[in-house]
Design an enzyme around this catalytic site. Structure first.
Site, PDB file in Angstrom:
ATOM      1  N   HIS A 185       0.879  -1.240  -0.023  1.00 49.24           N
ATOM      2  CA  HIS A 185      -0.294   0.044  -0.099  1.00 49.24           C
ATOM      3  C   HIS A 185       0.906   1.199  -0.024  1.00 49.24           C
ATOM      4  CE1 HIS A 185      -3.110   3.106   1.357  1.00 49.24           C
ATOM      5  NE2 HIS A 185      -4.195   2.008   1.000  1.00 49.24           N
TER       6      HIS A 185
ATOM      7  N   ARG B 171      -6.036   9.875  -0.523  1.00 45.12           N
ATOM      8  CA  ARG B 171      -5.688  10.433  -1.905  1.00 45.12           C
ATOM      9  C   ARG B 171      -7.220  10.592  -2.851  1.00 45.12           C
ATOM     10  NH1 ARG B 171      -2.893   5.975  -3.759  1.00 45.12           N
ATOM     11  NH2 ARG B 171      -3.243   5.121  -2.156  1.00 45.12           N
TER      12      ARG B 171
END
Lengths: 247, 663
Positions: B257, B273
């Site tokens: 990740h 994000r």
């Protein structure tokens, strides 16, 4: 006290040890010394102690990120989550004990799961649907965005047990459902998908093991690691339940 | 000898296991769920960001449907996924999310009218439709064309898990907490349940069942730096491997990740994000557009993680005493958004870093996050080689993720696969030929064998330290079987892991208690985990190409000609120190979406010889069928619907795709 070579603090972590499974085990305090590291949490410290000093030391962690509620314990006498407690925020002498009230497994490990399942069964902490058959292909039922947020606000309880450990009433009434239980009722009471009304909820919490048992000491509110609005929810529920009781 | 009988034994009390339990119980079968921890503490709760389902309620999701979700998922998988399974999944995801909405999950909802969002670093005003008001909201996630990720603030996994667990309580499904399956009971062809250790008393119990399901999540703890909780050690996957019969698929496919906090590895959601957060380097420069001009920070996870490490390797990282890292900047989202929609992010930064993400950038660096591989199953969730053994969720290789999973597709898989596999397990139990006579001798034998292994650890004269072996394994995996891989380092890793495996056969304990004993637990687990680690490392060594999250510096191209196939690992004999690998070919001629460029990441790859013909065939078919609706076309390209249980077939309603017939 600091280590002269590394200039790091030496922590003295005292743990209340007791393993009821082991014959001859007696409750006692045991102190471990460990050098502090940058960003050290009690999760890191306890694991290092277990790996390097004492393989028999028992405690529970799962997510180690403050999300799962596994690691509630008494830290310097106050119930909170160990995984997100940074040692740098504590004095170098730290005392750890298991959460009271819950069945002790060993050392810092207690059976919160059993207590919470029992509470859930008693209070029926699930949405009692109007219609069991859902048409899965159809658009979902609408809900006001603000209401969904309000429900989530109360749904954030992680069943860590800190509120139960910090509760005065539960010491006197073994079957008191505590803030964890009352908060659940407040959550389902808000939820329009649940067909139960206040009379139904009164059946569940309208006694001294429920909302009328609370002495408003509000230890629960002070120690909740998720900052749930427990005191206002309990007060609000009590007013609503009194209204049912008067009828 | 204690034996507990049930129809269905579910190993793992997270979302997938609970959903299987609920589905099978409602079909009238007795279910027992085993869980290492209280089920609400399962790692499912850590899924913060959301669940993909193509509801198309928000304006930025308009036009979304199963087809778009299908393409995103297959591209994300780098064509490693089973496309029929992906179709089953995308068609069922809206049904699963709506089921959970009815069961009580407080999904975040659409508010009509204008709102400001951050897209590509800019504030943009978008207008939600009146008719969407109050329906489930979706947010943007990596690797998706549309805003498709349904969410509950940033506690999606938590809210789903609590609702699911409470439903299981409502249905009276027993969960045996603090129990651990340490071996499957099987005769080489049929699984009969498991030998289970009570983690409090230490007692071994045989759980005998018609069907057994492994739903215990991934094996992130093979790595030193991982976002996974401490229970994600993959033990149930390992006991499937130890049968010598059940097969593990694609274990080398491991996801990293992009944005766990540095250095602790605690996850910050992709929602950070998705909602507009940016990645910056040591100079404060936003570097992702330089590498990925199209998707930028929101390319798929494998691509973003690799670009980040690449950038750090160029010396562009921010320096710290723990090593180099990059920055996640969410300051532009504003205080209200961060404290409401990204509260978990705020809390983690506050508690673990002492950083206020409203005002400051957050140190991040990629870490192990997800196990794409697992117990290989067919589309029903059953092992093709060990009858009566099922698996679902992260533990399984069903295989909808191939070599890279999209954010929001994992919690979605848990509940979708749980829903589907529950029906197939119930069907299995209802077929009369699956009524087994109880093999008492075999049960007894398995129990004795497992007890002897534990006795050997407790009373034997071994000298190796289990915790040290675990630490060495985790170090090797993070250092040598991580984001960037190469033949030399992998070969070394395989050799080192084999040595550790041999040493693990000589573990001795300092603490000899037979009951609750964390050292004993580490000892038997590390023996099993080393086998999984070898499946990952050896599978990675043999796969001489780059695909999805598996990246070989010495073979940087995807090679469909040679490697459009699934790795299958078995562990033939207890004396072995390596898994036996074989391969399962993926058939381009039957693919709805033949291999091509993903739309992000590397553009050069080696085509499969059948790809061009299949592309032409599909073009031709589309021309012939010009004007038919998308369902008819899809069916012609790759029929799948008959694979689904009947009650989950059929279309999904959307604002722009209403289904006839009044509610």
């Amino acid at each position: 006290m600091k280590d002269a070579a590394t200039n790091r603090r030496l922590l003295k972590i005292s743990v209340l040890r007791f393993n009821p499974q082991e014959s001859g085990s007696e409750p006692r305090m045991q102190t471990y010394e460990i050098e502090e590291a940058d960003g050290m949490t009690l999760f890191i410290a306890l694991n290092e102690i277990r790996e390097k000093q004492d393989p028999s030391l028992q405690f529970d962690f799962v997510c180690r990120a403050g999300i799962c509620g596994s690691c509630g314990m008494m830290i310097n006498g106050r119930p909170t989550l160990a995984c997100r407690t940074l040692t740098k925020n504590l004095e170098p002498e730290i005392s750890l004990a298991p959460l009271p009230v819950f069945e002790l497994i060993a050392d810092l490990s207690v059976n919160t799961g059993k207590w919470m399942r029992d509470m859930s069964e008693r209070l029926e902490t699930w949405v009692h649907m109007n219609n069991q058959e859902i048409e899965l292909k159809r658009l979902e039922e609408k809900m006001e965005p603000e209401l969904a947020e309000k429900i989530y606000e109360l749904d954030r309880c992680i069943e860590c047990g800190c509120c139960i450990a910090g509760c005065g009433t539960v010491r006197m009434r073994e079957d008191f459902v505590g803030a964890a239980g009352l908060n659940k009722i407040a959550r389902f009471r808000l939820d329009p998908r649940d067909r139960r009304d206040d009379e139904d909820f009164y059946e569940l919490i309208g006694d001294d093991n429920g909302v009328f048992g609370c002495m408003s000491l509000l230890g629960c509110h002070d120690v909740c690691p998720k900052n749930l609005p427990l005191s206002t929810q309990i007060a609000f529920l009590r007013r609503k339940m009194v209204a049912v009781g008067w009828k | 000898m204690k034996i507990i009988y049930t129809d269905i034994l579910v190993i793992g009390g997270g979302l997938a296991g609970l959903r299987i339990g609920i589905g099978a119980k409602r079909r009238g079968h007795d279910v027992i769920i085993l869980s290492l921890v209280p089920p609400k503490r399962s790692h499912s709760c850590a899924a913060q960001g959301g669940m993909q389902a193509s509801l198309a309620n928000v304006i930025k999701g308009q036009g979304d449907n199963e087809d778009v979700h299908f393409e995103d998922t297959v591209r994300g998988s780098d064509w490693g996924a089973d496309q029929q399974v992906v179709r089953m999944f995308v068609n069922s995801a809206p049904k699963a999310v709506r089921e959970l909405a009815a069961w009580g999950v407080p999904w975040s909802r659409v508010r009509k009218g204008d709102r400001d969002v951050i897209i590509n670093g800019q504030k943009v005003t978008i207008t939600e439709r009146d008719e969407a008001h109050g329906l489930l909201a979706q947010r943007d996630f990596g690797g998706t064309k549309k805003w498709r990720t349904c969410y509950v603030s940033d506690g999606t996994g938590h809210a789903m898990l609590y609702t699911m667990s409470d439903q299981a309580i409502a249905d009276g499904i027993p969960v045996h907490e603090r129990t651990e399956a340490i071996a499957l009971i099987h005769d080489g062809g049929r699984c009969f349940g498991a030998v289970v250790r009570d983690l409090i008393s230490g007692q071994l119990i045989a759980y005998v069942a018609k069907a057994t399901a492994i739903t215990a999540g991934g094996a992130g703890r093979l790595y030193r730096v991982t976002t996974n909780g401490v229970i994600s050690e993959g033990i149930p996957t390992a006991i499937a491997l130890e049968t010598g019969v059940a097969v593990l698929g694609n274990m080398e496919a491991v996801q990293f990740h992009p944005t766990p906090i540095f250095p602790a590895g605690i996850l910050l959601t992709e929602g950070a994000r998705g909602d507009g957060g940016l990645l910056r380097d040591g100079d404060g420069h936003r570097f992702m557009p330089d590498y990925e001009p199209e998707k930028k920070e929101l390319a798929s996870r494998d691509v973003v993680s690799r670009r980040m490490e690449e950038h750090i390797a160029k010396g562009k990282g921010a320096k710290s005493r723990f090593g180099d890292h990059l920055w996640l900047d969410i300051t532009l989202l504003g205080e209200h958004h961060i404290k409401h929609n990204l509260r978990e992010v705020y809390e983690i930064c506050h508690y673990f870093l002492g950083v206020d993400p409203v005002k400051e950038w957050v140190p991040v660096r990629p870490a192990q996050h997800y196990t794409m591989g697992g117990v290989r199953t067919d589309h029903t969730g059953e092992s093709p080689t060990l009858k009566g053994l099922f698996s679902a969720g992260e533990a399984a290789c069903w295989d909808m993720h191939g070599f890279n999973r999209l954010g929001g597709n994992s919690v979605a898989e848990t509940v979708v696969a749980g829903m589907i596999v529950a029906e197939f397990i119930a069907d299995f139990c209802e077929r009369s030929e699956n009524n087994t006579s109880i093999p008492i001798g075999l049960i007894h034998e398995t129990l004795q064998r497992e007890q002897a292994k534990l006795d050997m650890l407790i009373d034997g004269r071994g000298t190796e330290n289990a915790a040290l072996l675990m630490a060495e394994m985790q170090h090797i995996m993070t250092a040598q079987v991580g984001i960037f891989r190469s033949g030399g380092r992998l070969e070394e890793a395989v050799g080192e892991l084999q040595k550790l495996l041999l040493r693990s056969r000589n573990i001795g304990l300092r603490y000899q208690a037979r009951g609750a004993n964390p050292e004993l637990v580490t000892a038997y687990r590390v023996q099993k985990m080393l086998k999984l680690a070898l499946c990952v490392a050896y599978g990675a060594l043999e796969r001489t190409e780059s695909r999805g999250a598996h990246f070989r510096e010495d073979f940087p191209r995807r090679n469909d000609a040679q490697w459009l196939k699934r790795t299958l690992a078995t562990w033939k004999s207890e004396a072995d120190t390596l898994p036996s690998l074989s391969y399962e070919q993926l058939d381009v001629k039957r693919m709805e979406l033949p291999p091509g460029w993903r739309g992000y990441g590397a553009k050069d790859y080696i085509d499969h010889p059948d790809t061009a013909a299949r592309v032409a065939e599909i073009e031709e078919l589309k021309k012939q069928l010009n004007g038919v609706d998308r369902f008819t076309l899809q069916k012609k390209l790759m029929a799948y619907e008959e694979l689904l249980p009947e009650r989950f077939r059929g279309k999904n309603e959307r604002i722009d795709e209403m289904i006839e017939g009044a509610r």
